[in-house]
Motif scaffolding. Sequence first.
Motif, PDB file in Angstrom:
ATOM      1  N   LEU A   1     -24.920  89.071 139.903  1.00 26.23           N
ATOM      2  CA  LEU A   1     -25.026  88.194 140.965  1.00 26.23           C
ATOM      3  C   LEU A   1     -24.518  86.816 140.402  1.00 26.23           C
ATOM      4  O   LEU A   1     -23.830  85.960 141.229  1.00 26.23           O
ATOM      5  CB  LEU A   1     -26.570  87.763 141.004  1.00 26.23           C
ATOM      6  N   ALA A   2     -24.495  86.631 139.025  1.00 30.13           N
ATOM      7  CA  ALA A   2     -23.574  85.327 138.503  1.00 30.13           C
ATOM      8  C   ALA A   2     -22.056  85.496 138.888  1.00 30.13           C
ATOM      9  O   ALA A   2     -21.535  84.422 139.157  1.00 30.13           O
ATOM     10  CB  ALA A   2     -23.911  85.185 137.167  1.00 30.13           C
ATOM     11  N   VAL A   3     -21.557  86.605 138.624  1.00 29.42           N
ATOM     12  CA  VAL A   3     -20.084  86.841 138.828  1.00 29.42           C
ATOM     13  C   VAL A   3     -19.942  86.476 140.465  1.00 29.42           C
ATOM     14  O   VAL A   3     -18.810  85.972 140.745  1.00 29.42           O
ATOM     15  CB  VAL A   3     -19.764  88.101 138.413  1.00 29.42           C
ATOM     16  N   VAL A   4     -20.663  87.265 141.401  1.00 24.23           N
ATOM     17  CA  VAL A   4     -20.567  87.050 142.527  1.00 24.23           C
ATOM     18  C   VAL A   4     -20.807  85.688 143.286  1.00 24.23           C
ATOM     19  O   VAL A   4     -19.872  85.242 143.955  1.00 24.23           O
ATOM     20  CB  VAL A   4     -21.788  87.804 143.358  1.00 24.23           C
ATOM     21  N   THR A   5     -21.811  84.951 142.501  1.00 26.88           N
ATOM     22  CA  THR A   5     -21.813  83.738 143.032  1.00 26.88           C
ATOM     23  C   THR A   5     -20.597  82.634 142.604  1.00 26.88           C
ATOM     24  O   THR A   5     -20.334  81.823 143.236  1.00 26.88           O
ATOM     25  CB  THR A   5     -23.173  83.156 142.410  1.00 26.88           C
ATOM     26  N   VAL A   6     -20.110  82.993 141.387  1.00 21.66           N
ATOM     27  CA  VAL A   6     -19.301  81.974 140.883  1.00 21.66           C
ATOM     28  C   VAL A   6     -17.886  82.200 141.844  1.00 21.66           C
ATOM     29  O   VAL A   6     -17.308  81.480 142.271  1.00 21.66           O
ATOM     30  CB  VAL A   6     -18.743  82.464 139.263  1.00 21.66           C
ATOM     31  N   GLN A   7     -17.692  83.621 142.117  1.00 19.32           N
ATOM     32  CA  GLN A   7     -16.397  83.801 142.598  1.00 19.32           C
ATOM     33  C   GLN A   7     -16.556  83.537 144.083  1.00 19.32           C
ATOM     34  O   GLN A   7     -15.592  82.875 144.803  1.00 19.32           O
ATOM     35  CB  GLN A   7     -16.262  85.487 142.514  1.00 19.32           C
ATOM     36  N   ALA A   8     -17.703  83.548 144.785  1.00 23.28           N
ATOM     37  CA  ALA A   8     -17.893  83.247 146.107  1.00 23.28           C
ATOM     38  C   ALA A   8     -18.021  81.706 146.172  1.00 23.28           C
ATOM     39  O   ALA A   8     -17.364  80.967 147.299  1.00 23.28           O
ATOM     40  CB  ALA A   8     -19.177  83.812 146.785  1.00 23.28           C
ATOM     41  N   GLY A   9     -18.675  80.922 145.207  1.00 18.76           N
ATOM     42  CA  GLY A   9     -18.578  79.524 145.219  1.00 18.76           C
ATOM     43  C   GLY A   9     -17.062  78.986 145.062  1.00 18.76           C
ATOM     44  O   GLY A   9     -16.712  78.133 145.918  1.00 18.76           O
ATOM     45  N   ALA A  10     -16.385  79.685 144.192  1.00 19.26           N
ATOM     46  CA  ALA A  10     -14.926  79.192 143.882  1.00 19.26           C
ATOM     47  C   ALA A  10     -14.221  79.373 145.214  1.00 19.26           C
ATOM     48  O   ALA A  10     -13.450  78.620 145.748  1.00 19.26           O
ATOM     49  CB  ALA A  10     -14.303  79.979 142.922  1.00 19.26           C
ATOM     50  N   GLU A  11     -14.370  80.524 145.946  1.00 16.26           N
ATOM     51  CA  GLU A  11     -13.645  80.806 147.198  1.00 16.26           C
ATOM     52  C   GLU A  11     -14.045  79.768 148.455  1.00 16.26           C
ATOM     53  O   GLU A  11     -13.054  79.379 149.066  1.00 16.26           O
ATOM     54  CB  GLU A  11     -13.642  82.112 147.723  1.00 16.26           C
TER      55      GLU A  11
ATOM     56  N   ILE B   1     -13.928  78.700 133.567  1.00 15.92           N
ATOM     57  CA  ILE B   1     -14.969  78.170 132.896  1.00 15.92           C
ATOM     58  C   ILE B   1     -16.436  78.792 133.361  1.00 15.92           C
ATOM     59  O   ILE B   1     -17.052  79.654 132.528  1.00 15.92           O
ATOM     60  CB  ILE B   1     -15.193  76.652 132.933  1.00 15.92           C
ATOM     61  N   PHE B   2     -16.527  78.995 134.687  1.00  7.50           N
ATOM     62  CA  PHE B   2     -17.578  79.381 135.233  1.00  7.50           C
ATOM     63  C   PHE B   2     -17.418  81.065 135.117  1.00  7.50           C
ATOM     64  O   PHE B   2     -18.521  81.604 135.010  1.00  7.50           O
ATOM     65  CB  PHE B   2     -17.758  78.988 136.817  1.00  7.50           C
TER      66      PHE B   2
ATOM     67  N   THR C   1     -26.328  98.310 141.679  1.00  5.56           N
ATOM     68  CA  THR C   1     -26.997  97.083 141.221  1.00  5.56           C
ATOM     69  C   THR C   1     -25.901  95.710 141.842  1.00  5.56           C
ATOM     70  O   THR C   1     -26.405  94.941 142.596  1.00  5.56           O
ATOM     71  CB  THR C   1     -27.000  96.731 139.705  1.00  5.56           C
ATOM     72  N   ALA C   2     -24.780  96.322 141.941  1.00  7.77           N
ATOM     73  CA  ALA C   2     -23.726  95.258 142.187  1.00  7.77           C
ATOM     74  C   ALA C   2     -23.952  95.355 144.136  1.00  7.77           C
ATOM     75  O   ALA C   2     -23.762  94.198 144.310  1.00  7.77           O
ATOM     76  CB  ALA C   2     -22.279  95.908 142.143  1.00  7.77           C
ATOM     77  N   ALA C   3     -24.240  96.466 144.759  1.00  7.94           N
ATOM     78  CA  ALA C   3     -24.648  96.327 146.043  1.00  7.94           C
ATOM     79  C   ALA C   3     -25.562  95.369 146.309  1.00  7.94           C
ATOM     80  O   ALA C   3     -25.605  94.623 147.272  1.00  7.94           O
ATOM     81  CB  ALA C   3     -24.915  97.775 146.487  1.00  7.94           C
ATOM     82  N   LEU C   4     -26.742  95.491 145.565  1.00  8.25           N
ATOM     83  CA  LEU C   4     -27.783  94.673 145.614  1.00  8.25           C
ATOM     84  C   LEU C   4     -27.521  93.183 145.606  1.00  8.25           C
ATOM     85  O   LEU C   4     -27.936  92.112 146.261  1.00  8.25           O
ATOM     86  CB  LEU C   4     -29.126  95.022 144.709  1.00  8.25           C
ATOM     87  N   ALA C   5     -26.725  92.839 144.547  1.00 13.52           N
ATOM     88  CA  ALA C   5     -26.311  91.473 143.952  1.00 13.52           C
ATOM     89  C   ALA C   5     -25.505  90.980 145.143  1.00 13.52           C
ATOM     90  O   ALA C   5     -25.400  89.754 145.296  1.00 13.52           O
ATOM     91  CB  ALA C   5     -25.613  91.553 142.685  1.00 13.52           C
ATOM     92  N   ILE C   6     -24.362  91.595 145.621  1.00 17.81           N
ATOM     93  CA  ILE C   6     -23.601  91.369 146.787  1.00 17.81           C
ATOM     94  C   ILE C   6     -24.464  90.881 147.838  1.00 17.81           C
ATOM     95  O   ILE C   6     -24.204  89.905 148.552  1.00 17.81           O
ATOM     96  CB  ILE C   6     -22.645  92.363 147.102  1.00 17.81           C
ATOM     97  N   GLY C   7     -25.407  91.925 148.317  1.00 17.45           N
ATOM     98  CA  GLY C   7     -26.328  91.611 149.451  1.00 17.45           C
ATOM     99  C   GLY C   7     -27.157  90.507 149.230  1.00 17.45           C
ATOM    100  O   GLY C   7     -27.107  89.651 150.058  1.00 17.45           O
TER     101      GLY C   7
ATOM    102  N   GLU D   1     -13.605  88.556 148.376  1.00 16.09           N
ATOM    103  CA  GLU D   1     -13.052  88.419 147.056  1.00 16.09           C
ATOM    104  C   GLU D   1     -14.303  88.550 145.993  1.00 16.09           C
ATOM    105  O   GLU D   1     -14.415  89.341 145.121  1.00 16.09           O
ATOM    106  CB  GLU D   1     -12.241  87.180 146.803  1.00 16.09           C
ATOM    107  N   ALA D   2     -15.501  87.666 146.537  1.00 18.10           N
ATOM    108  CA  ALA D   2     -16.751  87.914 145.760  1.00 18.10           C
ATOM    109  C   ALA D   2     -17.209  89.483 145.789  1.00 18.10           C
ATOM    110  O   ALA D   2     -17.690  89.763 144.792  1.00 18.10           O
ATOM    111  CB  ALA D   2     -17.658  86.931 146.495  1.00 18.10           C
ATOM    112  N   GLY D   3     -17.075  90.097 146.834  1.00 20.02           N
ATOM    113  CA  GLY D   3     -17.604  91.357 146.984  1.00 20.02           C
ATOM    114  C   GLY D   3     -16.732  92.212 146.128  1.00 20.02           C
ATOM    115  O   GLY D   3     -17.487  93.040 145.212  1.00 20.02           O
TER     116      GLY D   3
END
Lengths: 442, 232
Positions: A36-46, A314-315, A373-379, A407-409
Motif C-alpha cells: 500500500l505504501a508503494v502504491v500510495t507513493v506511486q499514485a501520489g507522485a503520478e 525519497i518516498f 496482497t497486491a490486489a487488495l492494496a491496489i483496491g 502506473e501505481a497498479g
Amino acid sequence: MLSGKFRSALVIGGQGIRARKLRTFLSMVSLFLGVLAVVTVQAGAEIAERAMLTDVELQSGKDGTMMGYIPGEKGAPGIVEATLKGRADAVAMISSKAVIGEPGVRPINEGGMPFEYANRGGDYSGPSVYCDAGGVCQEQKPQEKKPDGQAIEVSMVALTGDIRPFKPFRPVSGNWLDFGSAPSLAPRIVLNEEAAKGLRMYRVPGEMMIEGATHHVSPQIIGVVQDGYGQPRVYLRLDELRTWMPAPAATSELDRFRGGGTGLEVYLQPGSDDLQQLLKAKLVGAGIEQNNLHFRVVNSKERMESQLKIMRLIFLGMAFLVLLIGVAGILNVGLATVGERVEEFALRRAVGMSRMLLAGIVLAETLLTGLLTAALAIGAGAAGLQVALMMFGSRFPSLQGTTFPWEAGVAGVIAGLLAGVLGGLIPAIRAARIPIATVMRA
Amino acid sequence: MTAPQVQVQAPLLQLNGITKVLKGQEEPRTILSGVDLTVHPGQSVAILGRSGSGKSTLLSLIGLFDRADEGQYFLHGNDITKLPERRAAALRSAEFGFVFQRFFLLKHLTAAQNVAMALVNGQGWSARRKRKQQVMDALEQVGIAHLAKSKPSRLSGGEQQRVAIARALVRQPRVILADEPTGALDTETGNLVVEVLLNTTRQGCGLVLVTHDHDHARKMGRVLELRDGRFN
C-alpha cells in the motif's frame, strides 16, 4: 498451455494457502502495508505530477506546443492576425490593458494587481527615467494622478482562435468564447477567477476602457474560467476587439518600456514548422529583427519530472523500507511453515516430485500471497483515492477528473511479486534441501 | 522337432554388492555391506531384522531416496547406480510406490486428494477427470472408495493406511516398497493391509516388505534377514 510442473505448483500452492488461512492472513497484514505504501507513493507522485502539469499547462501551454514571443511593433499584430486567420493549428494572444468601471478614475487595483494587494498604499512618486539603446537616459514627465473611483484594471487578452487546445483552461461557470459565430459589436468577454472576484467584490459600472481603443465599450460577460494566473484577466475575440481598435497599433519602444503597448504570444501545434517559417519571414520582412523573435517548444513535463524525481525517489525509498518489513513477515512465516511441513515435503519428493518443483511450490505460495496482497492494496488505494477526491476534490480543482493511475497498479503488482520472491526464496531453498529419507526416519 | 522355449524373466530390480557407510559421525559406520538382492515381477520379499540392522536404509536405496557408496543397482536391467536426482525423481514417480509405517496423509486434504498427490507431482499432467478416475480406481482397489471425501482425521488407522496404499498404487508402479506398514496397526487390521499389499503382486507388481512381524513375513514369497548389514 501451462506445463505439468507449473500447474502442479499452482494447485499445491493454492492448497497450501487454503490449508493455512490464518498464517497466510498474518503474513499478508504486514505485506499489505508495504505494498500500500508503494502504491500510495506511486499514485501520489503520478497525481501530483499530473496536477502540477495541468497547472503549468494553464500558463505555459501543453507539452510539445511551439510557443513564440513577438514584439508588438512595426505592425506585427496585424501581420500575425492575417497569417493565422482561419487556422486551427495556431492561435495568437495579443495582450494589453483595460479598465472596467468608471471612466477617468484610478482603478482599485492600479497596474492590474491581484485584489488581495489592492488599496494597500505604497504609491511610487519618484521620477521616471527612460534609457535608450545607446545608454542616454532622460527623465519622463510624471503621469497625472487620477481620483480614486469604482473601476478595476485587468489584462485584456484578445485571441485569434480557441486557445484551449494549447492552454487547457478549466471552465468555472458560463461559456467559453464561440469563434464560429459572427462577431458581436458588444465584445463578449470571459473572465478569469481573479477578475470575477474583483467584479464580485466591487460594484463597478459595466463599461470597459481599452488601452488604445477609440471608444469605451460595453462588454458582455459570458463566462468564467480558471487560467492559472493570479492577476485579473479577461479574454475576448480579436475580431470583436477590432471593431473598437480598427488599426493594429505600431507602438514605440518607449511604450513597450512603460509596460504599455501590445504583447504578442503565438501558439503553434507540434509540426507547424512551415507556418513558423512563414510567420518569421513576414515579420522579418516588416522590419522586425530576427533576434527579437523567440520561439521555443514547451517541455514543462520534462522540467517538472526532473524536479519530482528526487522527491519520488525519497518516498519510494521509504516505501521500500516498509515493504521490506512485509517481506520479513512473509519470510518469517515461510520459514516456520517449512519447518512444520518437513514431512510433507519429504513425502512429496518420495512420490516423485523434483527439488525444483518443491521449491516452486513454496515460491508459488508466497507469490500468490504477494499477488493477492497486491490486489487488495491496489483496491484499497483506488478506493481511498475515490474517497479522498469526494471529500477534498472540490478544494483542488486540478484534481478534478483524476483517476487511479495505472502506473501505481503496476508498481503494486511488482511490489507484491518482489515481496513474494524475496520472502519465499529462502524457505523455498530450505524446502528443496529436505532429505527424502526424513520420511523413513519419522 | 523344435527346442522347448525357455522364457527367462528379467529381474525387476537387482542389487549387487551394495554398501552404505554412514558418514558425518566420529567414525564412519557401515550400515550395509555388500548386499545382493533380486526381485522379479510379481515376487514378494520380506526383509526382517533388528532395529538398526539397515532395513530402512536398504529400502531407501532401492527407492532412490539415497545413493549407495559401493555396488551396482539395476532396474529392468538398466544400471541406475549413479542416476542424477532429476531422473531419479521421475523413476520414483513411475516405477515405485511407497508405504510407510506412519501414513503421512496430509490432514487438510481428503482421502482422494491425498491419493491424487502422487499424480500432481510435476511428472506429467493428466486431465482432472482422468485423475479422478485413477484415484477412484486406486481407492476401489484397497476397498475404501466410499471414503474418498473423508479427511484423514475421520478415518481409522487401517483406513488411513489403505489410503496410503492407494496413493502408492495410483500410478500403477512396478515395485511397492513398504516400510513396516503394519507397525502402527492392530493385528487384524495389519493382516488386512498385508493382504491388500499381496494382492498387488498378483497383478505383476514386485513387493519389498520391511517388517518385524514374522507372521506377515511368512506370507511373502521370500524372507530375508538382515544382520550387521548383510543378509543371512
